[in-house]
Design a protein around this motif. Structure first.
Motif, PDB file in Angstrom:
ATOM      1  N   PHE A   1       0.837  -1.191   0.000  1.00  0.00           N
ATOM      2  CA  PHE A   1       0.000   0.000   0.000  1.00  0.00           C
ATOM      3  C   PHE A   1       0.879   1.251   0.000  1.00  0.00           C
ATOM      4  CE2 PHE A   1      -2.612  -3.157   2.386  1.00  0.00           C
ATOM      5  CZ  PHE A   1      -3.585  -3.322   1.406  1.00  0.00           C
ATOM      6  N   SER A   2       0.267   2.395  -0.313  1.00  0.00           N
ATOM      7  CA  SER A   2       0.999   3.655  -0.285  1.00  0.00           C
ATOM      8  C   SER A   2       1.391   4.008   1.144  1.00  0.00           C
ATOM      9  CB  SER A   2       0.137   4.782  -0.873  1.00  0.00           C
ATOM     10  OG  SER A   2      -0.878   5.148   0.032  1.00  0.00           O
ATOM     11  N   HIS A   3       2.417   4.854   1.281  1.00  0.00           N
ATOM     12  CA  HIS A   3       2.876   5.235   2.619  1.00  0.00           C
ATOM     13  C   HIS A   3       1.814   6.016   3.371  1.00  0.00           C
ATOM     14  CE1 HIS A   3       3.781   8.980   0.435  1.00  0.00           C
ATOM     15  NE2 HIS A   3       3.680   9.579   1.604  1.00  0.00           N
ATOM     16  N   ARG A   4       0.896   6.696   2.645  1.00  0.00           N
ATOM     17  CA  ARG A   4      -0.152   7.465   3.307  1.00  0.00           C
ATOM     18  C   ARG A   4      -1.105   6.565   4.083  1.00  0.00           C
ATOM     19  NH1 ARG A   4      -0.168  12.655   1.110  1.00  0.00           N
ATOM     20  NH2 ARG A   4       0.740  12.869  -0.959  1.00  0.00           N
ATOM     21  N   VAL A   5      -1.328   5.359   3.574  1.00  0.00           N
ATOM     22  CA  VAL A   5      -2.324   4.477   4.170  1.00  0.00           C
ATOM     23  C   VAL A   5      -1.841   3.899   5.491  1.00  0.00           C
ATOM     24  CG1 VAL A   5      -3.648   2.347   3.782  1.00  0.00           C
ATOM     25  CG2 VAL A   5      -3.337   3.975   1.929  1.00  0.00           C
TER      26      VAL A   5
ATOM     27  N   LYS B   1      -5.149  18.123  -1.344  1.00  0.00           N
ATOM     28  CA  LYS B   1      -4.367  17.632  -2.484  1.00  0.00           C
ATOM     29  C   LYS B   1      -3.614  18.761  -3.184  1.00  0.00           C
ATOM     30  CE  LYS B   1      -7.258  13.616  -3.457  1.00  0.00           C
ATOM     31  NZ  LYS B   1      -8.364  13.066  -4.274  1.00  0.00           N
TER      32      LYS B   1
ATOM     33  N   ASP C   1       1.873  18.489   1.130  1.00  0.00           N
ATOM     34  CA  ASP C   1       2.816  17.392   1.020  1.00  0.00           C
ATOM     35  C   ASP C   1       3.216  16.992   2.443  1.00  0.00           C
ATOM     36  OD1 ASP C   1       3.073  17.189  -1.817  1.00  0.00           O
ATOM     37  OD2 ASP C   1       4.273  19.033  -1.796  1.00  0.00           O
TER      38      ASP C   1
ATOM     39  N   HIS D   1      -2.690  13.536   4.236  1.00  0.00           N
ATOM     40  CA  HIS D   1      -1.754  14.059   3.241  1.00  0.00           C
ATOM     41  C   HIS D   1      -0.425  14.491   3.852  1.00  0.00           C
ATOM     42  CE1 HIS D   1      -4.411  13.985  -0.274  1.00  0.00           C
ATOM     43  NE2 HIS D   1      -5.379  14.230   0.581  1.00  0.00           N
TER      44      HIS D   1
END
Length: 366
Positions: A2-6, A97, A101, A123
């Motif tokens: 998964f993405s690091h955001r998740v 978005k 960052d 985010h």
């Protein structure tokens, strides 16, 4: 995988609590739910084109009506800079978005709207506390100045003027979230901060969820010239456009001659519920907490006399068929213990009495 955001993603506590609202006997002071009695019974004369794809910015007729209203408030919002949203929560996501960052500073009130904190955290935002009298130490400032969620506070004229100057002079983008301004029960300067800005970058958003029907999931935003095209492109990447059917239902409602009367009646209805709730609080919470009746919006903000982490009280409250929102969830940083947000709009007088008595009994036992 998964993405690091998740990795840091957690379920929304308020959405989990709202899943309990329909349980038999449950009294919910948790979400900002409008009273069921106030929800409309729309009748829609459908043209087949209503069920077709539409422009990303939204239905032109609806954008024109929203624009007219916003310009009446003093906001520089021609129709070509109005964007119809799939709920104002989408506006928060689009702005996040656009700006955030990992590590990007975002200035917020403390406490502030839980779902905004969740979105900005997702985010990677680094939060700083908003100082109304100084230039925010962040490129983006998020604020709910009129009947704030969760506190119900209304920013003063001096605070609004100062923040408008600070954002304009300091090159800070103002993101003003204003879903409760029509639900006013007492005197308060409700002129948007965005209306006080001459130049600079800003986003102003509102919602039809509190004044009409939350299930339609429809909101709107307007933005300065430098930001609007990018927000449209972000929306195109998310959902192409908001529901054409929802837009048709809302357009018919707000252009009917009955809309001003609906807003007046709605404010009167909620003023009565606020007063009923306040009287019940005095019966059951005197000696437990302090609070101020809000001049608008949908929430009471309570400060308990003891620093109890109210998150630990919630599971037992739910077993007794009462739901509330622990105040600790609304802080960007270290929470102040012993705070809770109570919604007064959804429960009727009998349910309010029963629910507050139960909460007070629980606090006494603790």
């Amino acid at each position: 995988m998964f993405s690091h955001r998740v990795a840091a993603l957690r379920p929304s506590p308020i959405r989990e609590i709202l899943g309990l609202v329909d349980r038999p006997g449950m009294v919910s002071f948790a979400g900002g739910l409008p009273a069921t009695d106030t929800l409309p019974h729309p009748r829609v004369d459908l043209d087949p084109t209503t069920l077709q794809y539409g422009p990303s910015e939204g239905d032109p007729a609806l954008r024109a009506v929203v624009s007219e209203n916003l310009r009446g408030l003093g906001i520089d919002a021609p129709p070509e800079r109005v964007l119809i949203l799939s709920g104002s929560q989408q506006g928060i996501d689009l702005v996040a978005k656009l700006f955030v960052d990992p590590g990007t500073p975002v200035a917020v009130e403390n406490p502030t709207y839980l779902a905004a904190l969740q979105t900005f955290r997702f985010h990677g935002a680094a939060f700083t506390d908003l100082d109304w009298t100084d230039t925010p130490a962040a490129p983006l400032t998020y604020v709910v100045p009129t009947f704030a969620n969760p506190t119900g506070r209304c920013a003063t004229t001096a605070e609004r003027d100062a923040l408008a100057r600070a954002c304009t002079d300091g090159g800070v983008t103002l993101f003003e979230d204003d879903p409760y301004r029509e639900l006013a029960y007492g005197p308060c300067d409700r002129t948007p901060i965005a209306a006080r800005m001459r130049g600079g970058s800003w986003i102003y958003q509102g919602s039809f969820s509190k004044t009409f029907a939350p299930g339609l999931r429809l909101g709107f935003l307007a933005a300065s010239d430098d930001l609007f095209p990018r927000l449209v492109m972000l929306k195109q990447a998310v959902d192409l456009h908001s529901s054409s059917l929802s837009q048709k239902i809302v357009l018919d409602a707000i252009t009917a001659g009955t809309w001003p009367g609906r807003l007046t009646d709605l404010a009167a209805f909620y003023r009565r519920r606020r007063d009923t709730f306040d009287a019940a609080l005095h019966r059951h919470f005197d000696g437990h907490a302090t609070w101020s009746p809000p001049d608008g919006g949908l929430f009471f903000w309570l400060r308990l006399d003891r620093p109890v982490d109210t998150r630990t009280l919630l599971p037992e409250a739910i077993t007794r068929n009462v739901a509330f929102m622990p105040g600790e969830e609304f802080y960007a940083g270290e929470p102040r213990l012993g705070t809770l947000r109570l919604n007064f709009s959804h429960a009727d007088a009998d349910a309010t009495e029963r629910g507050l008595r139960t909460l007070a009994d629980l606090l006494t036992e603790q």
